[in-house]
Design an enzyme around this catalytic site. Sequence first.
Site, mmCIF file in Angstrom:
data_model
loop_
_atom_site.group_PDB
_atom_site.id
_atom_site.type_symbol
_atom_site.label_atom_id
_atom_site.label_comp_id
_atom_site.label_asym_id
_atom_site.label_seq_id
_atom_site.Cartn_x
_atom_site.Cartn_y
_atom_site.Cartn_z
ATOM 1 N N SER A 105 0.824 -1.217 0.000
ATOM 2 C CA SER A 105 0.000 0.000 0.000
ATOM 3 C C SER A 105 0.858 1.267 0.000
ATOM 4 C CB SER A 105 -0.874 -0.001 1.254
ATOM 5 O OG SER A 105 -1.426 1.272 1.496
ATOM 6 N N TYR A 131 -2.171 5.499 -4.321
ATOM 7 C CA TYR A 131 -3.213 6.493 -4.113
ATOM 8 C C TYR A 131 -2.679 7.750 -4.757
ATOM 9 C CZ TYR A 131 -6.030 4.046 -0.573
ATOM 10 O OH TYR A 131 -6.852 3.184 0.092
ATOM 11 N N THR A 157 -5.532 2.775 -7.342
ATOM 12 C CA THR A 157 -6.819 2.640 -6.649
ATOM 13 C C THR A 157 -7.736 3.767 -7.108
ATOM 14 O OG1 THR A 157 -5.814 1.516 -4.794
ATOM 15 C CG2 THR A 157 -7.953 2.525 -4.388
ATOM 16 N N LYS A 219 -7.704 -0.622 -9.677
ATOM 17 C CA LYS A 219 -8.411 -1.314 -8.588
ATOM 18 C C LYS A 219 -9.664 -0.543 -8.187
ATOM 19 C CE LYS A 219 -7.593 -2.901 -3.816
ATOM 20 N NZ LYS A 219 -8.143 -1.901 -2.894
ATOM 21 N N HIS A 243 -13.415 -2.048 -2.355
ATOM 22 C CA HIS A 243 -12.522 -1.607 -1.287
ATOM 23 C C HIS A 243 -12.909 -2.266 0.042
ATOM 24 C CE1 HIS A 243 -9.461 1.812 -0.938
ATOM 25 N NE2 HIS A 243 -9.455 1.307 0.266
ATOM 26 N N ARG A 246 -15.455 -0.235 2.150
ATOM 27 C CA ARG A 246 -14.945 0.927 2.895
ATOM 28 C C ARG A 246 -15.099 2.233 2.136
ATOM 29 N NH1 ARG A 246 -11.481 -0.957 7.085
ATOM 30 N NH2 ARG A 246 -9.960 0.714 7.028
ATOM 31 N N GLY A 278 -14.396 -9.924 0.701
ATOM 32 C CA GLY A 278 -15.193 -10.961 1.348
ATOM 33 C C GLY A 278 -14.773 -12.377 1.030
ATOM 34 N N ILE A 279 -13.600 -12.564 0.427
ATOM 35 C CA ILE A 279 -13.153 -13.931 0.127
ATOM 36 C C ILE A 279 -12.511 -14.522 1.375
ATOM 37 C CG2 ILE A 279 -11.488 -15.270 -1.227
ATOM 38 C CD1 ILE A 279 -12.383 -13.422 -3.569
HETATM 39 C C1 LIG Z 1 -7.663 -1.858 7.061
HETATM 40 C C2 LIG Z 1 -7.718 -1.757 5.568
HETATM 41 C C3 LIG Z 1 -6.857 -0.898 4.916
HETATM 42 C C4 LIG Z 1 -6.901 -0.808 3.516
HETATM 43 N N1 LIG Z 1 -5.994 0.002 2.892
HETATM 44 C C5 LIG Z 1 -5.987 0.049 1.538
HETATM 45 C C6 LIG Z 1 -5.008 0.805 0.859
HETATM 46 O O1 LIG Z 1 -4.122 1.406 1.472
HETATM 47 N N2 LIG Z 1 -5.073 0.847 -0.497
HETATM 48 C C7 LIG Z 1 -6.039 0.168 -1.218
HETATM 49 O O2 LIG Z 1 -6.069 0.235 -2.446
HETATM 50 N N3 LIG Z 1 -6.956 -0.592 -0.582
HETATM 51 C C8 LIG Z 1 -6.946 -0.679 0.751
HETATM 52 N N4 LIG Z 1 -7.863 -1.479 1.387
HETATM 53 C C9 LIG Z 1 -8.795 -2.318 0.590
HETATM 54 C C10 LIG Z 1 -8.171 -3.689 0.282
HETATM 55 O O3 LIG Z 1 -7.130 -3.564 -0.647
HETATM 56 C C11 LIG Z 1 -9.187 -4.675 -0.318
HETATM 57 O O4 LIG Z 1 -9.827 -4.085 -1.430
HETATM 58 C C12 LIG Z 1 -10.244 -5.151 0.674
HETATM 59 O O5 LIG Z 1 -9.736 -5.212 1.993
HETATM 60 C C13 LIG Z 1 -10.745 -6.529 0.258
HETATM 61 O O6 LIG Z 1 -11.778 -6.955 1.081
HETATM 62 P P1 LIG Z 1 -11.614 -7.964 2.327
HETATM 63 O O7 LIG Z 1 -10.970 -7.177 3.418
HETATM 64 O O8 LIG Z 1 -13.038 -8.318 2.619
HETATM 65 O O9 LIG Z 1 -10.786 -9.137 1.863
HETATM 66 C C14 LIG Z 1 -7.843 -1.576 2.780
HETATM 67 C C15 LIG Z 1 -8.698 -2.451 3.458
HETATM 68 C C16 LIG Z 1 -8.639 -2.550 4.830
HETATM 69 C C17 LIG Z 1 -9.559 -3.540 5.518
#
Ligand SMILES: Cc1cc2nc3c(=O)[nH]c(=O)nc-3n(C[C@H](O)[C@H](O)[C@H](O)COP(=O)(O)O)c2cc1C
Length: 360
Positions: A105, A131, A157, A219, A243, A246, A278-279
Amino acid sequence: MIPDAAELQRRARKLLPRNVYDYYAGGSGRERTLRANEKAWRDVWLAPRVLREVSAVDTATRLLGTEFATPLAVAPTGYQGMAHPDAELATAAGAARAGALFVLSTRSSRRIEEVAEVVAAAGGAWWFQVYMMRDRDLTAGLVRRAAAAGAAALVLTADTPVVGRKRRDSGEIAAGQEFLVNLGPLADMSAAAQAADVTFADIGWLSAAAGTRLPVVVKGVLRADDALACREHGAAGVIVSNHGGRQLDGAMPSAFALPGVAGGLRARGDGEVYADGGIRSGEDALTALALGARAVFLGRPALWALACGGADGVRSLLAGLTDDLAHAMALAGAATVAEAAGIAAAMPPWPARIAASGQN
Ligand SMILES: Cc1cc2nc3c(=O)[nH]c(=O)nc-3n(C[C@H](O)[C@H](O)[C@H](O)COP(=O)(O)O)c2cc1C
């Protein structure tokens, strides 16, 4: 033993400070998308093939030209220093030892070059997630460093023009500025804030900023028309993702979006498609492969594994889920990842259901 992501999460919840756990586990808004993500994979039914030779199931897959032992990969997640003192160094090492791709990240708590060294030492490969920051020079500087350190691709992203509002009520996380380890002190923190003016043209900008010809993966794509536009602007592939629930609450689960995106790109005959969100099991991963993904990314489960067991925790999560996937592939009559494509049979009539719910 079948790896249990839910059990890992329960253990991590006990280990981590409450605000850190909530930051990792939480989603935006009312967490509708967060909740739907896991369930949606399980709403898809598979049509296994019988009487196929599956005595040697092979989970290997080629992602943008690099061979990996497993199609399970680690999604980019920020601030891993809050989960474990070895942070991204441990996650990256664990992934490489399991033969899995690791995505670092922008908001890494460790220096890009340090992570690169760990992956290289374990014989792995990594991609760098970008980002786009308001200060483009700052962004370009990071991207050049990632390219010089050996990133095999950039992941732009695209679903975060502004940061989703998360409502779990547990106060600020302690390490909100950890990622400055890669940026140095900033006179004006807004330079590192999300840029809200990023467009398809920036795919080319990013590629040029790297200074070498690195493939760019976008992404956060949920629509076929966006996936095609990404390809037209030079992206090598897309990650179907919301994401992890989120960003936009109400954005559709990845399992809903994947068939359309994969079908749209397949019609044009090119571009790699991956998915996340969600995998949690080998069967979920098989379902994503069946719906057209070439690889699947794990976000939170990798964080729970990191918190509970460091590098070895991450390695054993990935190895366990890969074994679980291989077992499910054998049962589905798919000896290779390519053969897993197309075994998804029955899906709920989602469009009809969406239309119907609008009338209720
Ligand atoms: C705590 C946390 C931090 C994340 N930080 C980033 C990030 O810095 N950059 C990004 O592209 N996605 C980020 N994501 C999204 C993840 O890359 C990913 O899309 C997502 O967690 C997949 O879903 P899952 O947690 O259900 O497996 C973050 C997700 C979480 C849970």
